[in-house]
Structures are given as C-alpha cells and as structure tokens.
Design an enzyme around this catalytic site. Structure first.
Site, PDB file in Angstrom:
ATOM      1  N   CYS A   8       0.864  -1.189   0.000  1.00 12.44           N
ATOM      2  CA  CYS A   8       0.000   0.000   0.000  1.00 12.44           C
ATOM      3  C   CYS A   8       0.897   1.235   0.000  1.00 12.44           C
ATOM      4  O   CYS A   8       2.082   1.141  -0.339  1.00 12.44           O
ATOM      5  CB  CYS A   8      -0.971  -0.020   1.184  1.00 12.44           C
ATOM      6  SG  CYS A   8      -0.186   0.038   2.811  1.00 12.44           S
ATOM      7  N   ASN A  11       2.299   1.544   4.318  1.00 12.11           N
ATOM      8  CA  ASN A  11       2.660   0.270   4.979  1.00 12.11           C
ATOM      9  C   ASN A  11       2.391   0.307   6.492  1.00 12.11           C
ATOM     10  O   ASN A  11       3.097  -0.335   7.263  1.00 12.11           O
ATOM     11  CB  ASN A  11       4.132  -0.113   4.691  1.00 12.11           C
ATOM     12  CG  ASN A  11       4.487  -1.553   5.050  1.00 12.11           C
ATOM     13  OD1 ASN A  11       5.622  -1.847   5.417  1.00 12.11           O
ATOM     14  ND2 ASN A  11       3.555  -2.461   4.959  1.00 12.11           N
ATOM     15  N   CYS A  13      -1.301   0.760   7.453  1.00  8.81           N
ATOM     16  CA  CYS A  13      -2.734   0.444   7.622  1.00  8.81           C
ATOM     17  C   CYS A  13      -3.134  -0.788   6.816  1.00  8.81           C
ATOM     18  O   CYS A  13      -3.312  -1.876   7.369  1.00  8.81           O
ATOM     19  CB  CYS A  13      -3.617   1.620   7.211  1.00  8.81           C
ATOM     20  SG  CYS A  13      -3.347   3.127   8.160  1.00  8.81           S
ATOM     21  N   ARG A  14      -3.279  -0.629   5.500  1.00  7.70           N
ATOM     22  CA  ARG A  14      -3.872  -1.699   4.695  1.00  7.70           C
ATOM     23  C   ARG A  14      -2.964  -2.907   4.489  1.00  7.70           C
ATOM     24  O   ARG A  14      -3.380  -4.045   4.727  1.00  7.70           O
ATOM     25  CB  ARG A  14      -4.313  -1.140   3.335  1.00  7.70           C
ATOM     26  CG  ARG A  14      -5.437  -0.140   3.440  1.00  7.70           C
ATOM     27  CD  ARG A  14      -5.635   0.650   2.160  1.00  7.70           C
ATOM     28  NE  ARG A  14      -4.503   1.520   1.886  1.00  7.70           N
ATOM     29  CZ  ARG A  14      -4.349   2.247   0.799  1.00  7.70           C
ATOM     30  NH1 ARG A  14      -5.257   2.176  -0.158  1.00  7.70           N
ATOM     31  NH2 ARG A  14      -3.301   3.024   0.644  1.00  7.70           N
ATOM     32  N   SER A  15      -1.728  -2.668   4.036  1.00 11.32           N
ATOM     33  CA  SER A  15      -0.899  -3.839   3.717  1.00 11.32           C
ATOM     34  C   SER A  15      -0.462  -4.636   4.946  1.00 11.32           C
ATOM     35  O   SER A  15      -0.420  -5.867   4.876  1.00 11.32           O
ATOM     36  CB  SER A  15       0.293  -3.476   2.825  1.00 11.32           C
ATOM     37  OG  SER A  15       1.148  -2.535   3.425  1.00 11.32           O
ATOM     38  N   ASP A 130      -8.292   3.764   1.161  1.00 12.41           N
ATOM     39  CA  ASP A 130      -7.313   4.273   2.127  1.00 12.41           C
ATOM     40  C   ASP A 130      -8.059   4.804   3.352  1.00 12.41           C
ATOM     41  O   ASP A 130      -8.821   5.764   3.252  1.00 12.41           O
ATOM     42  CB  ASP A 130      -6.513   5.388   1.449  1.00 12.41           C
ATOM     43  CG  ASP A 130      -5.433   5.963   2.345  1.00 12.41           C
ATOM     44  OD1 ASP A 130      -5.415   5.643   3.552  1.00 12.41           O
ATOM     45  OD2 ASP A 130      -4.602   6.730   1.829  1.00 12.41           O
TER      46      ASP A 130
HETATM   47  P1  4NP Z   1      -1.782   2.841   4.148  1.00 15.57           P
HETATM   48  O1  4NP Z   1      -2.457   4.169   4.728  1.00 15.57           O
HETATM   49  O2  4NP Z   1      -1.265   3.168   2.758  1.00 15.57           O
HETATM   50  O3  4NP Z   1      -2.912   1.870   4.113  1.00 15.57           O
HETATM   51  O4  4NP Z   1      -0.674   2.443   5.107  1.00 15.57           O
HETATM   52  C1  4NP Z   1      -1.797   5.411   4.752  1.00 15.57           C
HETATM   53  C2  4NP Z   1      -0.883   5.666   5.736  1.00 15.57           C
HETATM   54  C3  4NP Z   1      -0.260   6.904   5.796  1.00 15.57           C
HETATM   55  C4  4NP Z   1      -0.562   7.870   4.851  1.00 15.57           C
HETATM   56  C5  4NP Z   1      -1.478   7.591   3.844  1.00 15.57           C
HETATM   57  C6  4NP Z   1      -2.100   6.360   3.797  1.00 15.57           C
HETATM   58  N1  4NP Z   1       0.052   9.137   4.925  1.00 15.57           N
HETATM   59  O5  4NP Z   1      -0.275  10.020   4.101  1.00 15.57           O
HETATM   60  O6  4NP Z   1       0.905   9.368   5.804  1.00 15.57           O
END
Ligand code: 4NP
Length: 163
Positions: A8, A11, A13-15, A130
């Site tokens: 993702c 790294n 939340c989702r992945s 997201d």
């Molecule tokens: P992820 O979520 O891609 O599922 O880990 C996010 C985590 C952090 C951010 C965006 C999405 N950020 O902008 O910091």
C-alpha cells in the site's frame, strides 16, 4: 516456497493488516511451509514504525496482533516475491514503475494484482479504500475486505500450485 508481498502507500494500515490476516489464514490451513508473506509501502513516510494504532486495535479485537515494521518497497522485492498484491490503482501503477526503473522489467502480469480482484463482493471499483484520514468504521471495512480477499487469494494459490 511461494512468496507473497502486500503493498500500500504507507505500509501502516492496509498492507500490514492484509499480511497479518493472510498469514493467519495460511497457518490455519497448515500451509506455512508452502507460503510466506510480507508487506511494504510505496512511500518512505512511516519507515520503521508499527502499524497505525487504529488498525492494530481492530485486529486485536479479532485476536490478531500486528507486529510488522513499515518498510519501503525495493528493487530486490521483484526478485524475492512471486506475487505482489496492490491495495489500490495508484499502488499498482507505482509498483509497475518501480519494477521497471529498478529492475529493468515490468513485474509480470499474472503475478501482480489489485487485491480486490479477489473480493467477490467488490463492485466496479477494485480498491481497498485508504482509511488513514477516515473514522474507525473505515478501518473495520478494510479488515473485512482483506479477510474476504485473503480467503479467495489463498484458494487461488492452492488451486494454481496444487497445494
Ligand atoms: P496505508 O495508509 O497506505 O494503508 O498504510 C496510509 C498511511 C499513511 C498515509 C497515507 C495512507 N500518509 O499520508 O501518511
């Protein structure tokens, strides 16, 4: 050994939850000696940190402890992993571009998927949304999505590789 990488943006939340849920499913089917998994982000924003406390909380309520330490996708990953699962279209394009730039080849079709291609309840949009700027319900949605995708992706691997 089949090596699977979930990717993702951050790294955190989702992945990492996709990885944790998938590993649990693999272990429940006794396939831990046949399938390994990891996760990575396309950005460097959160390198070295544990998953977001909101997704960790959702996972913990369901009996799963997320211990992954965030890392950035690297050129080496395209040699180490057999399958790469992107959480959204933007991750998918980034993965293709990074593979071409760093390794000189596009990671092969048939080994790179949008993870939601494995969600029987997905509509036309094949995105794991997201949740980062959303409320806790968005994190619950993510958990349910990666659980469905995990079951179906595991079935896909079992059938394809006769596990
Ligand atoms: P992820 O979520 O891609 O599922 O880990 C996010 C985590 C952090 C951010 C965006 C999405 N950020 O902008 O910091």
């Amino acid at each position: 050994m089949i090596n699977v990488l979930f990717v993702c943006l951050g790294n955190i939340c989702r992945s990492p939850v996709a990885e944790g849920v998938f590993r649990d499913l693999v272990e429940k089917r006794g396939l831990q000696n046949a399938i390994r998994c990891d996760s990575a982000g396309t950005s460097s924003y959160h390198i070295g940190t544990l998953p977001d406390r909101r997704i960790s909380q959702i996972a913990r309520q369901r009996g799963l402890e997320l211990t992954h330490c965030a890392r950035k996708l690297s050129g080496d990953d395209f040699y180490q992993f057999d399958y790469i699962l992107a959480m959204d279209e933007s991750n998918f394009e980034d993965i293709r571009n990074v593979s071409y730039r760093s390794s000189g080849f596009y990671f092969p079709e048939g080994q790179l998927y949008l993870y939601r291609e494995f969600d029987q309840l997905a509509g036309e949009v094949l995105t794991v949304p997201d949740p980062y700027y959303e409320d806790i319900a968005a994190f619950e949605d993510v958990y349910e999505i990666v659980e469905r995708c995990g079951q179906n992706f595991l079935d896909f691997l079992v059938e394809k590789h006769q596990l």
